[in-house]
Write an enzyme that holds these catalytic residues in place. Structure first.
Site, short mmCIF file in Angstrom:
data_model
loop_
_atom_site.label_atom_id
_atom_site.label_comp_id
_atom_site.label_asym_id
_atom_site.label_seq_id
_atom_site.Cartn_x
_atom_site.Cartn_y
_atom_site.Cartn_z
N SER A 227 0.81 -1.22 0.00
CA SER A 227 0.00 0.00 0.00
C SER A 227 0.84 1.27 0.00
CB SER A 227 -0.91 0.01 1.23
OG SER A 227 -0.16 0.17 2.41
N ARG B 72 -5.09 9.46 -10.91
CA ARG B 72 -5.95 9.66 -9.72
C ARG B 72 -5.09 10.08 -8.52
NH1 ARG B 72 -6.00 7.25 -4.30
NH2 ARG B 72 -8.12 7.32 -3.54
N VAL B 73 -5.51 11.11 -7.83
CA VAL B 73 -4.80 11.57 -6.63
C VAL B 73 -5.75 11.40 -5.45
CG1 VAL B 73 -3.78 13.57 -5.48
CG2 VAL B 73 -3.36 13.18 -7.92
N GLY B 74 -5.27 10.78 -4.40
CA GLY B 74 -6.10 10.59 -3.22
C GLY B 74 -5.94 11.72 -2.22
N ASP B 75 -6.27 11.45 -0.97
CA ASP B 75 -6.21 12.48 0.07
C ASP B 75 -4.80 12.68 0.62
OD1 ASP B 75 -6.36 9.88 1.11
OD2 ASP B 75 -7.24 10.54 2.99
N THR C 196 -2.09 2.83 3.40
CA THR C 196 -1.31 4.07 3.42
C THR C 196 -0.58 4.05 4.74
OG1 THR C 196 -3.01 5.29 2.18
CG2 THR C 196 -1.62 6.62 3.60
N THR D 295 1.68 6.97 0.38
CA THR D 295 0.82 5.89 -0.11
C THR D 295 1.05 5.59 -1.59
OG1 THR D 295 -1.50 5.20 -0.22
CG2 THR D 295 -1.05 7.44 -0.86
N THR E 250 -5.89 7.37 6.77
CA THR E 250 -5.74 6.28 5.80
C THR E 250 -7.16 5.85 5.43
OG1 THR E 250 -5.68 4.59 7.54
CG2 THR E 250 -3.56 5.46 6.84
N GLY E 251 -7.28 5.07 4.35
CA GLY E 251 -8.61 4.63 3.94
C GLY E 251 -9.06 5.32 2.67
N GLY F 41 -9.69 7.66 0.17
CA GLY F 41 -9.29 9.05 0.01
C GLY F 41 -10.36 9.95 -0.56
#
Ligand code: GLY
Length: 359
Positions: free
Chosen positions: A87, A235-238, A207, A225, A258-259, A261
C-alpha cells in the site's frame, strides 16, 4: 453594522478561546527539553497499523533530539522500502495500467511549512521528495512528470516499483475483467444512484500516516501511499492534499488519515480534526467527529450499505500539543500503532462509529 451575540454563543466562543490558550501555554511553560521531561512531558509518535517499525524508529530519533519531521520521514521510509507492504512505496499496488503511482505529504509544525507530491512514478520514497518540495521550493505540491523531474534533479534514482507479487495481483484483476473499477456511466447531476456498490474489501487503500511530538514540543507529520489499487491513472487521493490526508498546527496538534481518500477529500478531515482539538475535543473525540462528518456527507447509494452507512472505511490518527493521542475509524476491526518513549511500539484500539459484524 451591529452584531449581537447570544449568551450561549458567547459562552461557547469564550470556552474555545480558553481552551486554545491552555493548549498554547503548555509550550511556553517549559522552554527546554530537559525542563519539559522534568514536568512529566512525554514525546509521542502515532501511526497507522503498518507503523510498528516506523513509530519505533521515529521515537528513537526523537529521543536523540532529532526534529519530529526528520524522525517521521525516516520512520515511514522503512515502510516505503518494504516490498511486502503493498500500500506504500516499493511494492505498492499499481493503477489500472499496471504502473505504480505514489502520493505523499509532509508538514512541519514549527515553521508552518508543507510539501507534497502526487502521481509520482519510479521513485520509492515520495515522502523524501515531499520534504524536499518543502525545503527547496517555494511551492507546496508537485505532480506527475514535474515531480519526477524535480526528484531526478535532486539525485533520486529511478527504479521499477512493481514487485512480482503486485504485478500478479494486478494481472489477476485485469484478466477477470473486473467491474471493480472507477469509471461511471453518464448520469444526471441530481442522481444519487449511479454505478454499482463498491466492494471496498478488495480495493486496497492502505497508506501510512505518522505524526509526532518531539522533545522541543514541536509537531510534524507525514502521509505516504501508493493510493487506491487499480485507480484511473493520474488519480490523486487524500494523502498529498494538506488539510485532507494530513494537517499540522504547532499550537494545537496534528492529524492524518488512511482509507478511502475520495471520502476524505470531500470533507477535508485532517484540518477539521485539528480545529475540533483547538475547540477542546480530545484527539479521539476529534477523530470520531470527522468520521461522523463523512458518514453524514455520504449520499451516493453505491457507497452505502443496506442500513445507509458508508460501505467503506476511513481511519484518522491525531496527537495534541500535550502529548495526548487517539484514533478513530468509521468501522471497527483495525488497530493503530503508538510509541510514547519505549523501545518497542504497541498497538492501540481505534474508537469507531460502527461495529463490523463478523462473518
Ligand atoms: N488514503 C489513501 C488514498 O485513498 O489514496
Amino acid at each position: 453594522m451591529h452584531i449581537t451575540m447570544k449568551r450561549r454563543d458567547f459562552l461557547k466562543s469564550a470556552t474555545a478561546v480558553g481552551i486554545t490558550a491552555t493548549i498554547g501555554s503548555s509550550l511556553a511553560e517549559s522552554a527546554t527539553p530537559q525542563s519539559r521531561i522534568q514536568q512529566g512531558f512525554k514525546p509521542v509518535v502515532i501511526a497507522s497499523s503498518n507503523g510498528m517499525k516506523a513509530t519505533a524508529k521515529a521515537m528513537e530519533m526523537i529521543q536523540q533530539g532529532v526534529d519530529a519531521l526528520d524522525a517521521v520521514v525516516s520512520g515511514v521510509n522503512i515502510v516505503e522500502d518494504d516490498p511486502n507492504d503493498n500500500s506504500v512505496g516499493y511494492g505498492g499496488l499499481p493503477n489500472e495500467d499496471g504502473v505504480v503511482e505514489l502520493d505523499a505529504s509532509v508538514m512541519h509544525g514549527p515553521t508552518g511549512r508543507g510539501g507534497a507530491v502526487a502521481s509520482l512514478r519510479n521513485i520509492k520514497n515520495p515522502s523524501r521528495v515531499a520534504k524536499l518540495v518543502l525545503e527547496r521550493t517555494d511551492h507546496v505540491l508537485l505532480v506527475g512528470e514535474g515531480a519526477l523531474r524535480f526528484a531526478r534533479a535532486h539525485g533520486f534514482k529511478e527504479e521499477d516499483l512493481l514487485t512480482e507479487e503486485s504485478r500478479k495481483a494486478w494481472l489477476k484483476w485485469k484478466e477477470n475483467l473486473s467491474k471493480e473499477d472507477d469509471w461511471l456511466p453518464a448520469n444526471d447531476i441530481d442522481s444519487i444512484d449511479i454505478g454499482e456498490g463498491i466492494k471496498s474489501a478488495i480495493r486496497n487503500t492502505g497508506t501510512i500516516n505518522c505524526n509526532a511530538l518531539d522533545l522541543k514540543g514541536n509537531i510534524s507529520g507525514v502521509t505516504t501511499t501508493s493510493g487506491l489499487a487499480w485507480k484511473i491513472p493520474g488519480r490523486v487521493g487524500d494523502s498529498p492534499i494538506l488539510g485532507a490526508g494530513l494537517y499540522v498546527d504547532n499550537e494545537v496538534g496534528a492529524a492524518g488519515s488512511t482509507g478511502r481518500g475520495e471520502a476524505n477529500l470531500l470533507s477535508c478531515s485532517s484540518v477539521m480534526i485539528v480545529e475540533y482539538m483547538r475547540q477542546g475535543k480530545s484527539p479521539e473525540q476529534a477523530c470520531l467527529q470527522a468520521c461522523e462528518r463523512i458518514a453524514r456527507q455520504t449520499k451516493m447509494k453505491r457507497l452505502k450499505d443496506a442500513n445507509g452507512r458508508p460501505n467503506f472505511n476511513v481511519n484518522f490518527y491525531a496527537i495534541n500539543k500535550r502529548g495526548e493521542y487517539g484514533a478513530a475509524s468509521i468501522w471497527s476491526g483495525s488497530k493503530y500503532t503508538v510509541n510514547t518513549g519505549e523501545k518497542e511500539s504497541r498497538y492501540a484500539e481505534f474508537a469507531y462509529l460502527y461495529k463490523r459484524e463478523r462473518g
